[in-house]
Design a protein around this motif. Structure first.
Motif, mmCIF file in Angstrom:
data_model
loop_
_atom_site.group_PDB
_atom_site.id
_atom_site.type_symbol
_atom_site.label_atom_id
_atom_site.label_comp_id
_atom_site.label_asym_id
_atom_site.label_seq_id
_atom_site.Cartn_x
_atom_site.Cartn_y
_atom_site.Cartn_z
ATOM 1 N N SER A 197 0.833 -1.208 0.000
ATOM 2 C CA SER A 197 0.000 0.000 0.000
ATOM 3 C C SER A 197 0.870 1.262 0.000
ATOM 4 C CB SER A 197 -0.928 0.002 1.218
ATOM 5 O OG SER A 197 -0.193 0.026 2.422
ATOM 6 N N THR A 198 2.042 1.197 0.651
ATOM 7 C CA THR A 198 2.949 2.349 0.644
ATOM 8 C C THR A 198 3.484 2.605 -0.759
ATOM 9 O OG1 THR A 198 3.582 1.874 2.935
ATOM 10 C CG2 THR A 198 5.015 3.344 1.685
ATOM 11 N N ASP A 199 3.797 1.541 -1.497
ATOM 12 C CA ASP A 199 4.257 1.711 -2.880
ATOM 13 C C ASP A 199 3.170 2.345 -3.743
ATOM 14 O OD1 ASP A 199 6.802 0.752 -2.503
ATOM 15 O OD2 ASP A 199 6.293 -1.317 -2.974
ATOM 16 N N ARG A 200 1.915 1.915 -3.553
ATOM 17 C CA ARG A 200 0.822 2.516 -4.336
ATOM 18 C C ARG A 200 0.639 3.979 -3.953
ATOM 19 N NH1 ARG A 200 -2.197 -1.950 -2.635
ATOM 20 N NH2 ARG A 200 -3.705 -0.545 -1.666
ATOM 21 N N THR A 201 0.754 4.264 -2.674
ATOM 22 C CA THR A 201 0.649 5.642 -2.209
ATOM 23 C C THR A 201 1.745 6.510 -2.822
ATOM 24 O OG1 THR A 201 -0.304 4.896 -0.112
ATOM 25 C CG2 THR A 201 0.632 7.113 -0.161
ATOM 26 N N LEU A 202 2.953 5.950 -2.907
ATOM 27 C CA LEU A 202 4.070 6.690 -3.491
ATOM 28 C C LEU A 202 3.777 7.079 -4.935
ATOM 29 C CD1 LEU A 202 7.814 5.951 -2.966
ATOM 30 C CD2 LEU A 202 6.977 6.293 -5.274
ATOM 31 N N GLU A 203 3.194 6.165 -5.707
ATOM 32 C CA GLU A 203 2.892 6.479 -7.105
ATOM 33 C C GLU A 203 1.823 7.559 -7.220
ATOM 34 O OE1 GLU A 203 4.583 5.541 -9.705
ATOM 35 O OE2 GLU A 203 5.899 4.557 -8.272
ATOM 36 N N VAL A 204 0.829 7.519 -6.327
ATOM 37 C CA VAL A 204 -0.196 8.569 -6.344
ATOM 38 C C VAL A 204 0.440 9.921 -6.015
ATOM 39 C CG1 VAL A 204 -2.297 9.404 -5.230
ATOM 40 C CG2 VAL A 204 -2.057 6.976 -5.782
ATOM 41 N N LEU A 205 1.305 9.935 -5.010
ATOM 42 C CA LEU A 205 1.979 11.179 -4.640
ATOM 43 C C LEU A 205 2.850 11.690 -5.775
ATOM 44 C CD1 LEU A 205 3.041 10.411 -0.958
ATOM 45 C CD2 LEU A 205 1.208 11.918 -1.715
ATOM 46 N N ARG A 206 3.485 10.773 -6.498
ATOM 47 C CA ARG A 206 4.330 11.188 -7.614
ATOM 48 C C ARG A 206 3.494 11.912 -8.670
ATOM 49 N NH1 ARG A 206 9.167 9.161 -8.463
ATOM 50 N NH2 ARG A 206 8.664 7.221 -7.362
ATOM 51 N N ARG A 207 2.296 11.393 -8.970
ATOM 52 C CA ARG A 207 1.437 12.055 -9.956
ATOM 53 C C ARG A 207 0.992 13.429 -9.460
ATOM 54 N NH1 ARG A 207 -0.828 6.772 -10.396
ATOM 55 N NH2 ARG A 207 -2.644 7.395 -9.173
ATOM 56 N N ARG A 208 0.673 13.529 -8.188
ATOM 57 C CA ARG A 208 0.242 14.813 -7.650
ATOM 58 C C ARG A 208 1.369 15.850 -7.726
ATOM 59 N NH1 ARG A 208 -3.084 13.490 -2.088
ATOM 60 N NH2 ARG A 208 -4.643 12.091 -2.982
ATOM 61 N N ILE A 209 2.572 15.438 -7.327
ATOM 62 C CA ILE A 209 3.699 16.373 -7.309
ATOM 63 C C ILE A 209 4.088 16.771 -8.725
ATOM 64 C CG2 ILE A 209 6.144 16.590 -6.710
ATOM 65 C CD1 ILE A 209 5.511 14.883 -4.239
ATOM 66 N N ASP A 210 4.010 15.836 -9.668
ATOM 67 C CA ASP A 210 4.270 16.194 -11.065
ATOM 68 C C ASP A 210 3.296 17.276 -11.523
ATOM 69 O OD1 ASP A 210 6.347 14.439 -11.235
ATOM 70 O OD2 ASP A 210 5.190 12.824 -12.160
ATOM 71 N N SER A 211 2.053 17.188 -11.052
ATOM 72 C CA SER A 211 1.060 18.197 -11.438
ATOM 73 C C SER A 211 1.342 19.549 -10.804
ATOM 74 C CB SER A 211 -0.346 17.725 -11.033
ATOM 75 O OG SER A 211 -0.658 16.506 -11.665
ATOM 76 N N LEU A 212 2.094 19.551 -9.678
ATOM 77 C CA LEU A 212 2.439 20.818 -9.035
ATOM 78 C C LEU A 212 3.504 21.585 -9.800
ATOM 79 C CD1 LEU A 212 2.600 19.840 -5.258
ATOM 80 C CD2 LEU A 212 0.952 21.375 -6.318
ATOM 81 N N GLY A 213 4.218 20.897 -10.696
ATOM 82 C CA GLY A 213 5.241 21.550 -11.495
ATOM 83 C C GLY A 213 6.577 21.714 -10.789
ATOM 84 N N VAL A 214 6.851 20.902 -9.759
ATOM 85 C CA VAL A 214 8.133 20.975 -9.058
ATOM 86 C C VAL A 214 9.228 20.371 -9.941
ATOM 87 C CG1 VAL A 214 9.409 20.242 -7.007
ATOM 88 C CG2 VAL A 214 6.991 20.838 -6.833
#
Length: 763
Positions: free
Chosen positions: A56-73
């Motif tokens: 579940s932590t690995d899946r959470t990491l991928e979701v966070l990666r998509r969110r942060i990519d959308s932030l434009g960092v």
């Protein structure tokens, strides 16, 4: 030139060429504390529907990666740490408040049918929540989750006058569920509560629109023409679209650690460390050149080669260079001198102890005789570096990696590059004939003084142990009376440093913060007029209010450093620090017991514990902070202390094996006197570097350099005046026989044979 020297020269040239190419073509990977940005450690938590495990932590990491990519960092770094933690690094993000809000939200989006007043939920799975206007809505069970959303985008609807809206598109199966849900709602009359569909985000109704009157009963809305309305602002609409499209987190996450460093602080640290490295390295090179003349100058050249090789290794391996890692790189320059000093001092002994022996033979014997001490002392430092990497966190890990690379590179520079250079120079008759040129044929001032005075420091070992006991008593008194000032890393809480456009004294800042409701904040200065604020638990919104209160007195206020550590993580870091110290002691004890006698091992570890207590006590008396960087310095001191003890006991073992019938105290005294020149010269090399770091490294490196300065001085003392006397007393109760006698050359095979390097002299 012999074949072995040729091989070393070719190998050194090849490694240097590759290192130069890497240095010129690749850029270092800087940590956030050097380039500025925010680092967060997120802790996955169990929810009602999922357990926080590795999957579940690995899946959470991928979701966070998509969110942060959308932030434009730019170039964010996300990695899993252990079973349930995620490390997020956001370069150039100075205000983590918004980022934390976005990436930390669970975004549990669900779509519900609205039930009529008094209508009971037959399955008992519904909710009662207030809508946007505060009216209570009875909701049925979730008919659709956010996982079925294919895309979400924010747009401004000027034609319909709806303002900012969020358009949704669903995956195929979810689209059918959406059509069925809206079709059932359309069967109720217009203005009936049951004609509405509630959209719930994290158990909060964000919109509950009615199905359009144009939609007939059972027909429903197709997935591609759905819009969420709710009087959104532009930012709210974009954030909602980002959360929905990024996906729902499989499990909730909480922030257990957060660090923010301003880019100016990182740039200043790089400049300060670079100045310290240049000045310290120049002073060290000048010192060994004065002491060892030509051979010292050649060792200085090898020292420069070490710097290129170790830097190239860091860049080539992709090691993230942090501020403590940068300090470790600078420190390793001083430690790199140690192997050369060991070799040169052994060569001096060989040259002085065998009249007529050639310079080349003495140098070769010096490399051979110093090998075991070089290997053992560097292994102990590598053990300390390994513990830093395994049990440290964040920048401390980077320091461990940098230190390990520095140790390996220093061994290569001393045993390959320096040896190739000095052996080539030793072939010159001019170098061999002029004692004042080569640096090996002259005994050195320290050795000359010891020979003339012939002191007997080991005649009364109990006196030295009494002095050590008094030092420990003073240190323990500091720990008890003053207490240990544990940093935020070990206690939990938040530490923030601010730079203000107008000078603000501590009392004014404390009064301003107390008036804003932060009366329990600890306010101090942080160098260069900055203000440091330390509190317990403090959220990002509260930090923003704290900064505003400070800005009212100091004008424009810039955050230059921000550290937030959760209580659970602070407890864990404190526990890991104690485990690291315990393992360091046990591993060193085991290694020394295998390589030496058990009495030598116990004495060395006793000296090591002596150094640890005194260093902690010194920081207690000085009121300095004990944090993760201090732990890195402490473990480095442990490696250095054992390093010194290894050199002394290696000589004791060697001399004792040659003179088994002599009293051990006499043998130990001779070993100590023979190794004092090496101890003094190596310590001076390290002190040049650390003094430069302490004076020029700035506030961020001051405590680190101070801890190492105190530790190296105390460690140099204890390795001789604590470890050796303790070993002498332990040997009185030991029944283990002396070391095996060193074999003498057999007649006809070794005695009287011609040395191929001695120009005809006999040995």
């Amino acid at each position: 030139m012999t074949r072995a020297t040729t091989v070393r020269a070719v190998l050194a040239a090849a490694v240097l060429l590759v290192s130069v190419l890497i240095t010129l073509t690749m850029s270092p990977r800087l940590g956030l504390d050097l380039q500025g940005g925010t680092r967060m450690v997120l802790q996955a938590e169990d929810s009602d529907t999922a357990k926080a495990d590795r999957e579940s932590t690995d899946r959470t990491l991928e979701v966070l990666r998509r969110r942060i990519d959308s932030l434009g960092v730019t170039e964010p770094v996300l990695t899993r740490s252990g079973e349930d933690r995620i490390i997020v690094e956001l370069p150039d993000v100075q205000d983590p408040r918004k980022a934390a809000e976005v990436i930390g939200k669970t975004a549990q989006l669900t779509f519900h049918a609205v039930q009529g007043p008094g209508e009971a939920d037959k399955d008992g799975m519904g909710l009662t929540l207030p809508d946007e206007q505060g009216r209570q809505l009875a909701l049925g069970p979730a008919a659709l989750s956010g996982a079925g959303v294919k895309e979400a985008s924010a747009s401004f609807d000027a034609q319909q006058g709806a303002g900012w809206t969020v358009s949704l598109g669903f995956h195929k199966d979810a689209g059918r569920d959406w059509t069925r849900l809206t079709g059932e709602a359309a069967c109720h009359p217009v203005q009936d509560e049951r004609r509405r569909v509630a959209i719930v985000l994290d158990k909060k109704v964000i919109s509950s629109p009615q199905v359009s009157p144009t939609v007939s009963c059972g027909a429903g809305l197709p997935s591609g023409s759905t819009q969420i309305t709710g009087s959104f602002s532009a930012d709210e609409a974009r954030e909602l679209a980002l959360l929905i499209e990024g996906g729902a987190l499989p499990v909730p996450v909480g922030i257990v650690e957060q660090r923010t460093v301003g880019p100016t602080l990182g740039a200043a640290a790089i400049d300060a460390s670079a100045r310290a490295a240049l000045i310290g390295a120049a002073a060290t090179a000048l010192f060994i050149t004065v002491v060892y003349r030509l051979f010292g100058a050649l060792a200085a050249v090898a020292l420069g080669a070490y710097g290129v090789i170790s830097y190239a290794a860091l860049v080539g391996l992709g090691v993230t260079l942090t501020l403590p890692g940068l300090a470790g790189f600078v420190l390793a320059i001083g430690m790199a001198v140690d192997a050369n000093v060991l070799v040169f001092e052994r060569a001096r002994e060989e040259y002085a102890g065998c009249p007529g022996k050639s310079l080349r033979s003495s140098l070769t014997a010096g490399f051979k005789g110093a090998w075991t001490a070089v290997a053992d002392s560097n292994v102990t430092t590598l053990i300390a570096a390994g513990l830093l990497f395994l049990l440290g966190s964040g920048p401390v890990k980077g320091f461990g990696v940098t230190l390990a690379i520095g140790v390996l590179a220093s061994m290569f520079s001393a045993l390959v590059i320096a040896r190739a250079l000095t052996e080539t120079a030793a072939r010159s008759r001019f170098v061999a004939d002029y004692r004042g040129v080569n640096g090996i044929a002259i005994p050195g001032r320290v050795r000359t003084w010891l020979t003339r005075r012939d002191p007997q420091p080991m005649r009364h070992p109990r006196r030295w142990l009494t002095v050590s006991a008094l030092l420990i008593a003073v240190a323990v008194a500091g720990i008890v009376v003053r207490g240990v000032n544990l940093g935020v890393e070990f206690t939990g809480g938040r530490l923030v440093e601010y730079s203000t456009s107008r000078p603000v004294d501590v009392e004014t800042a404390r009064t301003a913060l107390a008036g804003a409701g932060f009366g329990d904040a600890e306010v101090t200065t942080a160098g260069a007029g900055d203000i440091s604020v330390r509190t317990g638990e403090l959220g990002n919104d509260d930090e923003h209010a704290l900064r505003a209160a400070l800005a009212a007195e100091g004008g424009e206020t810039t955050k230059v450093r921000d550290e937030l550590i959760g209580p659970s993580l602070g407890d864990e870091l404190r526990r890991n620090a104690l485990i690291a110290l315990a393992i360091a002691v046990l591993v060193q004890l085991g290694y020394l017991a295998i390589r030496f006698r058990w009495t030598f091992a116990v004495a060395s570890v006793g000296a090591l514990v002596h150094d640890v207590i005194i260093l902690i006590g010194a920081f207690a008396w000085l009121g300095r902070t004990v944090d993760g960087i201090f732990l890195a310095a402490l473990l480095t001191v442990i490696g250095y202390s054992v390093n010194d003890s290894v050199v002394v006991f290696d000589r004791v073992r060697e001399l004792w094996a040659k003179a088994r019938r002599k009293p051990l105290a006499e043998v130990a005294n001779r070993a100590v006197l023979q190794t004092v020149p090496r101890t003094v010269n190596t310590g001076m090399g390290a002190l040049f570097i650390l003094t430069a770091l302490a004076a020029l490294g700035g506030d961020s490196l001051e405590d680190f350099a101070l801890a190492l300065l105190i530790g190296i001085v105390v460690g140099t003392y204890s390795s001789v005046m604590t470890a050796v006397p303790a070993a002498l007393l332990l040997e009185r109760t030991s029944k283990v026989p002396p070391p095996a006698r060193t074999r003498a050359p057999r007649a006809g095979r070794g005695a009287g044979r011609r040395d191929p390097h001695d120009n005809g002299a006999r040995v």
